[in-house]
Design an enzyme around this catalytic site. Sequence first.
Site, PDB file in Angstrom:
ATOM      1  N   ARG A  40       0.807  -1.120  -0.103  1.00  0.00           N
ATOM      2  CA  ARG A  40       0.015   0.033  -0.096  1.00  0.00           C
ATOM      3  C   ARG A  40       0.925   1.309  -0.052  1.00  0.00           C
ATOM      4  O   ARG A  40       0.450   2.274   0.418  1.00  0.00           O
ATOM      5  CB  ARG A  40      -0.998   0.027   1.065  1.00  0.00           C
ATOM      6  CG  ARG A  40      -2.054  -0.890   1.086  1.00  0.00           C
ATOM      7  CD  ARG A  40      -2.956  -0.714   2.372  1.00  0.00           C
ATOM      8  NE  ARG A  40      -4.139  -1.936   2.420  1.00  0.00           N
ATOM      9  CZ  ARG A  40      -4.430  -2.338   3.403  1.00  0.00           C
ATOM     10  NH1 ARG A  40      -4.571  -1.364   4.548  1.00  0.00           N
ATOM     11  NH2 ARG A  40      -5.347  -3.145   3.621  1.00  0.00           N
ATOM     12  N   ARG A  44      -1.708   6.697  -0.256  1.00  0.00           N
ATOM     13  CA  ARG A  44      -2.216   6.556   1.068  1.00  0.00           C
ATOM     14  C   ARG A  44      -1.648   7.888   2.082  1.00  0.00           C
ATOM     15  O   ARG A  44      -2.522   8.678   2.527  1.00  0.00           O
ATOM     16  CB  ARG A  44      -2.166   5.325   1.772  1.00  0.00           C
ATOM     17  CG  ARG A  44      -2.744   4.088   0.741  1.00  0.00           C
ATOM     18  CD  ARG A  44      -2.971   2.863   1.444  1.00  0.00           C
ATOM     19  NE  ARG A  44      -3.188   2.740   2.837  1.00  0.00           N
ATOM     20  CZ  ARG A  44      -4.341   2.260   2.947  1.00  0.00           C
ATOM     21  NH1 ARG A  44      -5.306   2.128   2.253  1.00  0.00           N
ATOM     22  NH2 ARG A  44      -4.493   2.133   4.299  1.00  0.00           N
ATOM     23  N   ARG A  53      -5.820  12.242  -6.671  1.00  0.00           N
ATOM     24  CA  ARG A  53      -6.864  11.534  -6.553  1.00  0.00           C
ATOM     25  C   ARG A  53      -7.898  12.410  -6.319  1.00  0.00           C
ATOM     26  O   ARG A  53      -9.013  11.787  -6.222  1.00  0.00           O
ATOM     27  CB  ARG A  53      -6.612  10.546  -5.238  1.00  0.00           C
ATOM     28  CG  ARG A  53      -5.878   9.058  -5.796  1.00  0.00           C
ATOM     29  CD  ARG A  53      -6.674   8.210  -6.583  1.00  0.00           C
ATOM     30  NE  ARG A  53      -8.173   7.992  -6.177  1.00  0.00           N
ATOM     31  CZ  ARG A  53      -8.626   7.346  -5.281  1.00  0.00           C
ATOM     32  NH1 ARG A  53      -7.691   6.685  -4.224  1.00  0.00           N
ATOM     33  NH2 ARG A  53      -9.745   7.243  -4.639  1.00  0.00           N
ATOM     34  N   ASP A  89      -6.296  -2.136  -7.488  1.00  0.00           N
ATOM     35  CA  ASP A  89      -7.119  -2.878  -6.272  1.00  0.00           C
ATOM     36  C   ASP A  89      -7.570  -4.260  -6.819  1.00  0.00           C
ATOM     37  O   ASP A  89      -7.683  -4.692  -7.935  1.00  0.00           O
ATOM     38  CB  ASP A  89      -8.456  -1.968  -6.304  1.00  0.00           C
ATOM     39  CG  ASP A  89      -9.044  -2.493  -5.012  1.00  0.00           C
ATOM     40  OD1 ASP A  89      -8.731  -2.063  -3.954  1.00  0.00           O
ATOM     41  OD2 ASP A  89      -9.907  -3.501  -4.882  1.00  0.00           O
ATOM     42  N   TYR A 164     -15.170 -11.662  -0.815  1.00  0.00           N
ATOM     43  CA  TYR A 164     -15.749 -10.684  -1.150  1.00  0.00           C
ATOM     44  C   TYR A 164     -17.053 -11.011  -1.958  1.00  0.00           C
ATOM     45  O   TYR A 164     -18.205 -10.424  -1.846  1.00  0.00           O
ATOM     46  CB  TYR A 164     -15.037  -9.611  -2.137  1.00  0.00           C
ATOM     47  CG  TYR A 164     -14.043  -8.822  -1.227  1.00  0.00           C
ATOM     48  CD1 TYR A 164     -14.540  -7.848  -0.181  1.00  0.00           C
ATOM     49  CD2 TYR A 164     -12.683  -8.894  -1.345  1.00  0.00           C
ATOM     50  CE1 TYR A 164     -13.430  -6.990   0.363  1.00  0.00           C
ATOM     51  CE2 TYR A 164     -11.849  -8.228  -0.633  1.00  0.00           C
ATOM     52  CZ  TYR A 164     -12.340  -7.098   0.371  1.00  0.00           C
ATOM     53  OH  TYR A 164     -11.364  -6.412   1.169  1.00  0.00           O
TER      54      TYR A 164
END
Length: 357
Positions: A40, A44, A53, A89, A164
Site C-alpha cells: 500500500r 495513502r 486523486r 485494487d 468478497y
Amino acid sequence: MSANDRPMGQQTKTSATHESAFLKACRREPVPHTPVWFMRQAGRSLPEYLRVREGIPMLDSCMMPELVAEITMQPVRRHGVDAAIYFSDIVVPLKAIGIDLDIKPGVGPVIADPIRTRADLARLRDLTPEDVRYVTEAIGLLTAELGSTPLIGFAGAPFTLASYLVEGGPSRNHEHTKALMYGDPQLWADLLDRLAEITGAFLKVQIEAGASAVQLFDSWVGALAPADYRRSVLPASAKVFDAVAPYGVPRIHFGVGTGELLGLMGEAGADVVGVDWRVPLDEAARRVGPGKALQGNLDPAVLFAPTEAVEAKTQEVLDAAAGLEGHVFNLGHGVMPTMDPDALTRLVEYVHTSTER
C-alpha cells in the site's frame, strides 16, 4: 529448477532490473543491501497522492494509465524504495469482466449481487488482455520511467476474491463464505477454480507488459485453519502460481494473520513468502522451510513511535532475518493513511544503511 532460474519472459539476465537488490533477494542471491518496499505504498499517506486523486473514485483511478503511473511512482521518488508496486485494487479484474461492484470509501469493495449459487458462476467469464488494456498501457509508461527499479504486479488471491463475492463486501466472520465452503464443497472448488483462471490471466497481462515480479494478496485467508486451507484453498492458489511460473519472475504470497499457514502458502508455489508482524522472521523461516525467501515484517503501528523506537524495532526485524536465505524488508501489512511520510523515508534509509555490504 525454480521459476526464478528459468530464462523466460521478463526475468532474464539481460533485463534492466535483473541485478536489482530486490530481485536478487527474491532469488536468494547476495545483495548489496536489504531491499525495501511497502505494501500500500502507492499513495495513502502522501499529500501528493491525495492531490492527484481528489474527486476521482478509486476504481476510476485504477483505469487511468497516466494517473496510475504517477501514483505508482510517487513513493519511489519520495522514499527511494527498491521496487514499485503497481497501483490498482484486487477487485479490478472482477470489475473488468462485468461484475457489478464499487469501492465505497470507508467500507471497501461492495458487490451488488453476491455469488452464492451454481448459476452465479456463469457471471465469472474469462478475462482477456483487451478487458484491461489500461493496465498494459500504464505498465508501459512505468517501466520506461522506472529503468532498473523493478515493478511488482499484483492480484487478489482466489480465497479473498471469493470472500468478497460471496459475502457481498468486507466481512468480520466470513459466515457466508465458510457456509458455502463447508456446505457445498464442489461449488466452492469450482468458484475458486474460476477465480484462479481470472487471477492468473490478470497477472500474465502485468508480466507481459513488463512487471518484474508479482504478489498474490490473500488478505482474508488467515480466517482459516490449516486443514481447511490445504483442502479448500491451496489448489486454487497453486493454479495461479503455476499459470505464471513459465515467465520466470519471482512470485510472492502474502496474507494477514497467516502464521499457522506460512508453510502451506510456500507450498502453494511462492518463491517469496510474506510474513505479517505476528511471527518473528527466524520462526517464520522454520515454518516455511528451506528454498524460499521471506518478506516482512515490521508492525506498521511502530511507525507512529519516535524515530529511535522505530529504529530499535527495525533492528529486531533485521536481526531475526540475519540467517535467512533471502530477505525483502517490508511492513507486516500496509502503509496507513495517517503515517508520516518522512518516517517511511527514514525507515528506508535506516534499512539500507544498516545492511550495506
